[in-house]
Each structure stands twice: as C-alpha cells, then as structure tokens.
Scaffold this motif. Structure first.
Motif, PDB file in Angstrom:
ATOM      1  N   ASN A   1     -11.299 -27.207 -32.402  1.00 13.00           N
ATOM      2  CA  ASN A   1      -9.998 -27.047 -33.264  1.00 13.00           C
ATOM      3  C   ASN A   1      -8.824 -27.131 -32.113  1.00 13.00           C
ATOM      4  OD1 ASN A   1      -7.919 -25.534 -34.498  1.00 13.00           O
ATOM      5  ND2 ASN A   1      -9.238 -25.389 -36.181  1.00 13.00           N
ATOM      6  N   SER A   2      -7.846 -27.340 -32.748  1.00 17.30           N
ATOM      7  CA  SER A   2      -6.417 -27.244 -31.630  1.00 17.30           C
ATOM      8  C   SER A   2      -5.965 -25.834 -31.230  1.00 17.30           C
ATOM      9  CB  SER A   2      -5.070 -28.157 -32.294  1.00 17.30           C
ATOM     10  OG  SER A   2      -5.009 -27.462 -33.598  1.00 17.30           O
ATOM     11  N   ASP A   3      -6.530 -24.912 -32.029  1.00 18.36           N
ATOM     12  CA  ASP A   3      -6.213 -23.537 -31.589  1.00 18.36           C
ATOM     13  C   ASP A   3      -6.624 -23.037 -30.360  1.00 18.36           C
ATOM     14  OD1 ASP A   3      -5.046 -23.424 -34.493  1.00 18.36           O
ATOM     15  OD2 ASP A   3      -6.602 -22.265 -35.244  1.00 18.36           O
ATOM     16  N   TRP A   4      -7.853 -23.785 -29.923  1.00 18.64           N
ATOM     17  CA  TRP A   4      -8.239 -23.351 -28.698  1.00 18.64           C
ATOM     18  C   TRP A   4      -7.966 -24.395 -27.454  1.00 18.64           C
ATOM     19  CZ3 TRP A   4      -9.257 -18.452 -29.371  1.00 18.64           C
ATOM     20  CH2 TRP A   4      -9.714 -18.170 -30.612  1.00 18.64           C
ATOM     21  N   ASP A   5      -7.281 -24.069 -26.686  1.00 19.98           N
ATOM     22  CA  ASP A   5      -6.936 -25.039 -25.497  1.00 19.98           C
ATOM     23  C   ASP A   5      -8.048 -25.131 -24.669  1.00 19.98           C
ATOM     24  OD1 ASP A   5      -6.348 -22.653 -23.859  1.00 19.98           O
ATOM     25  OD2 ASP A   5      -4.257 -22.778 -24.105  1.00 19.98           O
ATOM     26  N   ILE A   6      -8.013 -25.899 -23.723  1.00 20.75           N
ATOM     27  CA  ILE A   6      -9.182 -26.169 -22.782  1.00 20.75           C
ATOM     28  C   ILE A   6      -9.210 -25.156 -21.880  1.00 20.75           C
ATOM     29  CG2 ILE A   6      -8.215 -27.818 -21.071  1.00 20.75           C
ATOM     30  CD1 ILE A   6     -11.538 -28.022 -22.790  1.00 20.75           C
ATOM     31  N   LYS A   7      -8.220 -24.589 -21.455  1.00 23.47           N
ATOM     32  CA  LYS A   7      -8.199 -23.600 -20.344  1.00 23.47           C
ATOM     33  C   LYS A   7      -8.750 -22.231 -20.843  1.00 23.47           C
ATOM     34  CE  LYS A   7      -3.305 -22.086 -20.756  1.00 23.47           C
ATOM     35  NZ  LYS A   7      -1.963 -22.351 -20.220  1.00 23.47           N
ATOM     36  N   THR A   8      -8.600 -21.977 -22.122  1.00 20.50           N
ATOM     37  CA  THR A   8      -9.119 -20.800 -22.866  1.00 20.50           C
ATOM     38  C   THR A   8     -10.593 -20.989 -22.565  1.00 20.50           C
ATOM     39  OG1 THR A   8      -7.146 -20.375 -23.945  1.00 20.50           O
ATOM     40  CG2 THR A   8      -9.243 -19.284 -24.780  1.00 20.50           C
ATOM     41  N   VAL A   9     -11.235 -22.189 -23.197  1.00 23.50           N
ATOM     42  CA  VAL A   9     -12.458 -22.578 -23.212  1.00 23.50           C
ATOM     43  C   VAL A   9     -13.100 -22.406 -22.035  1.00 23.50           C
ATOM     44  CG1 VAL A   9     -14.378 -24.251 -23.944  1.00 23.50           C
ATOM     45  CG2 VAL A   9     -12.111 -24.055 -25.296  1.00 23.50           C
ATOM     46  N   THR A  10     -12.532 -22.984 -20.950  1.00 22.65           N
ATOM     47  CA  THR A  10     -13.210 -23.013 -19.652  1.00 22.65           C
ATOM     48  C   THR A  10     -13.567 -21.575 -19.011  1.00 22.65           C
ATOM     49  OG1 THR A  10     -11.243 -23.589 -18.466  1.00 22.65           O
ATOM     50  CG2 THR A  10     -12.860 -25.247 -19.022  1.00 22.65           C
TER      51      THR A  10
ATOM     52  N   LYS B   1     -21.419 -25.504 -27.004  1.00 21.30           N
ATOM     53  CA  LYS B   1     -20.132 -25.850 -27.519  1.00 21.30           C
ATOM     54  C   LYS B   1     -19.032 -26.071 -26.577  1.00 21.30           C
ATOM     55  CE  LYS B   1     -20.359 -24.704 -32.536  1.00 21.30           C
ATOM     56  NZ  LYS B   1     -19.680 -23.941 -33.734  1.00 21.30           N
ATOM     57  N   CYS B   2     -19.112 -24.992 -25.412  1.00 21.99           N
ATOM     58  CA  CYS B   2     -18.202 -25.104 -24.635  1.00 21.99           C
ATOM     59  C   CYS B   2     -18.207 -26.453 -23.792  1.00 21.99           C
ATOM     60  CB  CYS B   2     -18.267 -23.832 -23.688  1.00 21.99           C
ATOM     61  SG  CYS B   2     -17.690 -22.359 -24.350  1.00 21.99           S
ATOM     62  N   ILE B   3     -19.666 -26.653 -23.556  1.00 22.30           N
ATOM     63  CA  ILE B   3     -19.720 -27.864 -22.626  1.00 22.30           C
ATOM     64  C   ILE B   3     -19.201 -29.219 -23.228  1.00 22.30           C
ATOM     65  CG2 ILE B   3     -21.611 -29.579 -21.527  1.00 22.30           C
ATOM     66  CD1 ILE B   3     -23.004 -26.993 -20.925  1.00 22.30           C
ATOM     67  N   ASN B   4     -19.523 -29.153 -24.868  1.00 22.10           N
ATOM     68  CA  ASN B   4     -19.073 -30.473 -25.581  1.00 22.10           C
ATOM     69  C   ASN B   4     -17.687 -30.445 -25.638  1.00 22.10           C
ATOM     70  OD1 ASN B   4     -21.913 -31.005 -26.000  1.00 22.10           O
ATOM     71  ND2 ASN B   4     -21.992 -29.857 -27.892  1.00 22.10           N
ATOM     72  N   ALA B   5     -16.984 -29.347 -25.760  1.00 22.64           N
ATOM     73  CA  ALA B   5     -15.627 -29.308 -25.815  1.00 22.64           C
ATOM     74  C   ALA B   5     -14.764 -29.681 -24.443  1.00 22.64           C
ATOM     75  CB  ALA B   5     -15.129 -27.880 -26.276  1.00 22.64           C
ATOM     76  N   VAL B   6     -15.494 -29.441 -23.382  1.00 17.69           N
ATOM     77  CA  VAL B   6     -14.861 -29.980 -22.036  1.00 17.69           C
ATOM     78  C   VAL B   6     -14.948 -31.499 -21.995  1.00 17.69           C
ATOM     79  CG1 VAL B   6     -14.933 -30.037 -19.701  1.00 17.69           C
ATOM     80  CG2 VAL B   6     -14.945 -27.567 -20.951  1.00 17.69           C
ATOM     81  N   GLU B   7     -16.432 -31.963 -22.577  1.00 16.67           N
ATOM     82  CA  GLU B   7     -16.564 -33.347 -22.436  1.00 16.67           C
ATOM     83  C   GLU B   7     -15.600 -34.119 -23.407  1.00 16.67           C
ATOM     84  OE1 GLU B   7     -20.846 -33.502 -22.868  1.00 16.67           O
ATOM     85  OE2 GLU B   7     -21.288 -33.039 -20.714  1.00 16.67           O
TER      86      GLU B   7
ATOM     87  N   LYS C   1     -12.590 -33.287 -24.925  1.00 17.58           N
ATOM     88  CA  LYS C   1     -11.093 -33.321 -24.845  1.00 17.58           C
ATOM     89  C   LYS C   1     -10.677 -32.888 -23.379  1.00 17.58           C
ATOM     90  CE  LYS C   1     -10.540 -28.811 -27.217  1.00 17.58           C
ATOM     91  NZ  LYS C   1      -9.681 -28.062 -28.275  1.00 17.58           N
ATOM     92  N   GLY C   2     -11.515 -32.372 -22.784  1.00 13.71           N
ATOM     93  CA  GLY C   2     -11.015 -31.722 -21.625  1.00 13.71           C
ATOM     94  C   GLY C   2     -11.347 -32.270 -20.070  1.00 13.71           C
ATOM     95  N   ILE C   3     -12.106 -33.459 -20.180  1.00  8.58           N
ATOM     96  CA  ILE C   3     -12.486 -33.999 -19.122  1.00  8.58           C
ATOM     97  C   ILE C   3     -11.617 -34.672 -18.303  1.00  8.58           C
ATOM     98  CG2 ILE C   3     -13.161 -36.399 -19.929  1.00  8.58           C
ATOM     99  CD1 ILE C   3     -15.075 -34.139 -17.293  1.00  8.58           C
ATOM    100  N   THR C   4     -10.554 -35.016 -19.107  1.00 12.02           N
ATOM    101  CA  THR C   4      -9.244 -35.758 -18.244  1.00 12.02           C
ATOM    102  C   THR C   4      -8.132 -34.748 -18.279  1.00 12.02           C
ATOM    103  OG1 THR C   4      -8.154 -36.379 -20.643  1.00 12.02           O
ATOM    104  CG2 THR C   4      -9.745 -37.906 -19.665  1.00 12.02           C
ATOM    105  N   THR C   5      -8.305 -33.619 -18.419  1.00 15.84           N
ATOM    106  CA  THR C   5      -7.102 -32.563 -18.347  1.00 15.84           C
ATOM    107  C   THR C   5      -7.033 -32.231 -16.719  1.00 15.84           C
ATOM    108  OG1 THR C   5      -7.617 -31.736 -20.511  1.00 15.84           O
ATOM    109  CG2 THR C   5      -6.357 -30.501 -18.733  1.00 15.84           C
TER     110      THR C   5
END
Length: 454
Positions: free
Chosen positions: A437-446, A392-398, A400-404
C-alpha cells in the motif's frame, strides 16, 4: 505616536515581543529624561542670563515646540489632546512674550526647576533602579535555567528535586521583578503627563504675571490655562483610579499568573529547546514557541543572543505528539512531534515536568507504547506473525524499493515505524497489513524490519 500596551500577563511569559514593547517604553523614558534635563538647563539659563534673556526664551520655546507626548492606545481623549498640544501653545506664548522683553520672576526656580529635578531623580531614577534589578534577576534566572536543563536525568532524585526548587525560586524572583518594573514604568508614563506639564504651567504663569505683560495677553491666556488645568486635574483623577486597578491586577497576577490568558492569544506559548543535528554533533537550540490548538499551527522563533544573527520564524502544522521515554534520552522533560513541513521527528525539551504536561495536553499528546509480558502460546503466535512480517518486508523491498536510492541507509520516522509495527502485530488482526500500500514508504518498511530483527 502610541506605544502598544504592556500587560502584566506578559511578565510571566517574557516573550521576545514583550521585550520589544518594553524597549519602546525604555526609549521613551530616556527621551523624557533627556527632555527634562533640557528644560532644566534652559530654564536656569533663562533665570541667570538676564542679559541674554531674549535668546534664552527663544531656545526654551524651541525645546517645548520640538517635544511631543506619546500616549498608550490608538485614540486620545480630549484631556490628552489638550495636554499633548500644551507645549506648542506654550511656545507660541513665549514668542509673543519675547516681544515685551519682560523680566524673570525670582521664584521661577522653585516653580519650575525643583519639581522637574525631583521627578527625574525620584521617579525616573527609581524606574532605572527597577530596570537594573529586573535585568539582574533575569540574567540570574536564565543562567540557572540553562544549567538546570543540562542536568542529567540519571542524577539522584533528591538532587533533581533540589535543583527544581532552586529554579522555581529564581523564576518567582524574576517574575516579581518583572511585575514591579512593568508597574513602575507605566506609572511614570502616566504621571509624567501632569508632573512635567504642571511645573511648566506654573513657571509660565509666574513669568507672565511678573514680567509686565499686557492685560490683553493675560486675558487671552487665562481661558486656555483654565482649560488645561481642568484637563490636568481630570488626568490626575484618572491616574489615581487607574493606579488602584493596576495594583489589584498586579496582586491577582502574582496569585495565579497562568489563569490570566488574554483573548486572541495562542493556546499555549513559551520557551522550548529543540534537538538539532550540526556538523560537529547534536546541539540544543532555544526557541520561543506558540501553538494554536484549533489550527494545529506551531510557530517557532529562534532566540539568538548574538547581535547581527539571522533569525527566521517557522510555521509548522502538527501531525503527532508523543512523550519521550525517560530511558531513551539523556535529557529531562522531552517529547517528540511530527509536522507536515519537516521530515522526521522533532525532539523538544520543556522547562519542567509541569510545563511538558501543559504542552502535551495542548497538542493532544500521547504516551509511548510499552509492550506487556506475553504467554508461551502468544509468543509462538507472534513468532509466526514475525516470520510473515519479515517475508512481507522482503517482498516489499524487492517489489518497489530495490531501485530506491539509499534503500538501506535512509532512516524512516520513529513514529511511522512504531505505527507500522503496532498495526502489523495487533492481537486482534495480526499480520493484516498490506505493505504494498502507498501508505507505507520504503524507508518506513526497512527501518521497521531493522527494528524488529534487532
């Protein structure tokens, strides 16, 4: 001009505002001391310089005219108004007496000079000695406190306990010195109303009596003199009753300083040290903090001892508070908070373990989460959930986070990371968290993924 009142409860906190108010009293004491010296000098000149009598009287009159009494509070009683206006009345009388060019009485020195000298040496001098002891004990306490707070928590428990006892002893000594100093400076502030005015009044009465004043002038002065004497006696009586109340309040303050919280004060306030990152490394900065529980507002005022340094007060809204694990930092009495205004975690250090408990209780602080041992079956289930978490973390990065910018370098909040891991690995519903979900920003996920894989 009225000064803000000094409270005995302020002695325990020793806040910057308390020091500023105390400084106003010290400046007033110096001004009074200088005024007494001027009166004594001018009075002696008046007695000894008969040939220049006219000039001496005018100078003495000007000195009285320029002085103004300061009282505590916003309003004055009738007696205080009479006392405050007394020197102006005396100055006018002296100017009128100067027209008669009367002679100075021989006992003027006993009536005027000696009482003022005794008041200055005994009362003001004793107050200055109290100030020296207050400053000396304060410097000794804060110096020891700074060394104490730099002790490593890895030292032997016996050494830490002994250090705690020493700090508490110095804190008690400084607190008592502060109480005694505040008591003494307020006593001088009150007693000067009659201790300064009465000698001047006696001197003037003698001057007018023995210097061939006209009957009309004497009769004009008597009603005012009687009114002023009544005001002075009322002030003396009030001083005596107030002194007993102050002594009782001081005694109760010594017994239980923390129970004397005044209405309108913050829920908790005091000194805290904050961990801050600088170009040369991590530094601990001293702040005076005030926290209001209802509004969750934390006010942090930097305490900078260097003259000319810029100081700025920060108002922060508390989001979360948690005790810092002992083995996670090489400092004692620490806890972490998060606020709406600042990104990331703020690490604070209290002055003692008891002080940390007070701050955490006021901020509804939580204990850190410790994971208990699990069974083999639970371990297998957690491994499955763990694989799901990684995917799930990898999917989230790919997604909404790959351009962050700085996706793998920007660090998330420790508290947010802990919340995400606790939610995902909750035994009741493991894996039931939507990372899109928008509650979790990408830096929290990584950061959560790094923490888990580590």
């Amino acid at each position: 001009m009225g000064h803000p009142a000094l409270e005995f409860s302020d002695c325990y906190l020793d806040s910057p505002d308390f020091r500023d108010r105390l400084k106003c009293y010290e400046q007033e004491l110096e001004r009074t001391n200088k005024f007494i010296k001027d009166v004594i000098k001018d009075g002696n000149a008046l007695i000894s310089a008969i040939k220049s009598y006219s000039y001496a009287v005018q100078k003495f009159s000007q000195t009285l005219q320029s002085f103004q009494f300061d009282f505590i509070g916003d309003t004055l009683t009738d007696d205080e108004i009479n006392i405050a206006e007394s020197f102006k009345e005396f100055a006018e009388l002296l100017q009128e007496v100067e027209l008669e060019r009367s002679m100075m009485v021989q006992n003027a020195s006993d009536l005027l000079i000696k009482p003022l000298e005794n008041f200055r040496k005994e009362q003001i001098g004793f107050t200055k000695e109290r100030k020296k002891k207050f400053e000396k004990d304060g410097e000794k306490f804060y110096s020891m406190l700074d060394r104490h707070l730099h002790l490593s928590s890895k030292k032997k428990e016996s050494q830490l306990q002994e250090a705690d006892l020493q700090v508490n002893k110095e804190r008690h000594n400084f607190f008592e010195s502060s109480l005694e100093y505040v008591y003494q400076i307020q006593e001088v502030q009150e007693s000067k109303k009659f201790s300064i005015v009465e000698p001047v009044l006696a001197f003037l009465h003698s001057l007018f009596t023995y210097n061939n004043l006209t009957v009309e002038l004497t009769q004009d002065f008597l009603p005012y003199k009687q009114q002023l004497q009544l005001s002075l006696q009322n002030t003396r009586n009030h001083f005596s009753s107030t002194r007993e109340e102050l002594e009782d309040l001081k005694k109760r303050m010594k017994e239980a300083p923390l129970t004397c919280k005044l209405p309108g004060k913050p829920t908790i306030e005091g000194y805290l040290y904050t961990q801050e990152k600088w170009a040369l490394g991590i530094s601990w900065v001293k702040y005076y903090c005030q926290y209001e529980k209802e509004s969750k507002m934390l006010r942090m005022t930097p305490v900078e001892q260097k003259s000319g340094a810029k100081q700025g007060t920060s108002d922060l809204t508390l989001k979360y508070c948690v005790r810092r694990k002992t083995d996670s930092i090489d400092k004692r009495f620490c806890f972490d908070i998060e606020t709406n205004e600042r990104a990331g975690t703020i690490t604070l250090q209290a002055l003692s373990e008891a002080n940390r408990r007070l701050w955490m209780e006021a901020m509804d602080g939580k204990e850190p989460i410790y994971h208990s041992p699990i069974t083999k079956q639970e371990e297998m289930e957690l491994n499955e959930v763990g694989f799901k978490f990684v995917r799930k973390c990898i999917n989230a990065v790919e997604t909404k986070g790959i351009t962050t910018e700085g996706v793998y370098r920007t660090v998330g909040s420790n508290i947010q990371v802990q919340k995400l891991l606790n939610a995902f690995f909750d035994p009741k519903c493991p894996g039931d968290v939507d990372l899109q979900n928008s509650d979790w920003d990408i830096k929290t996920v990584t950061s959560s993924l790094k923490f888990y894989l580590r």
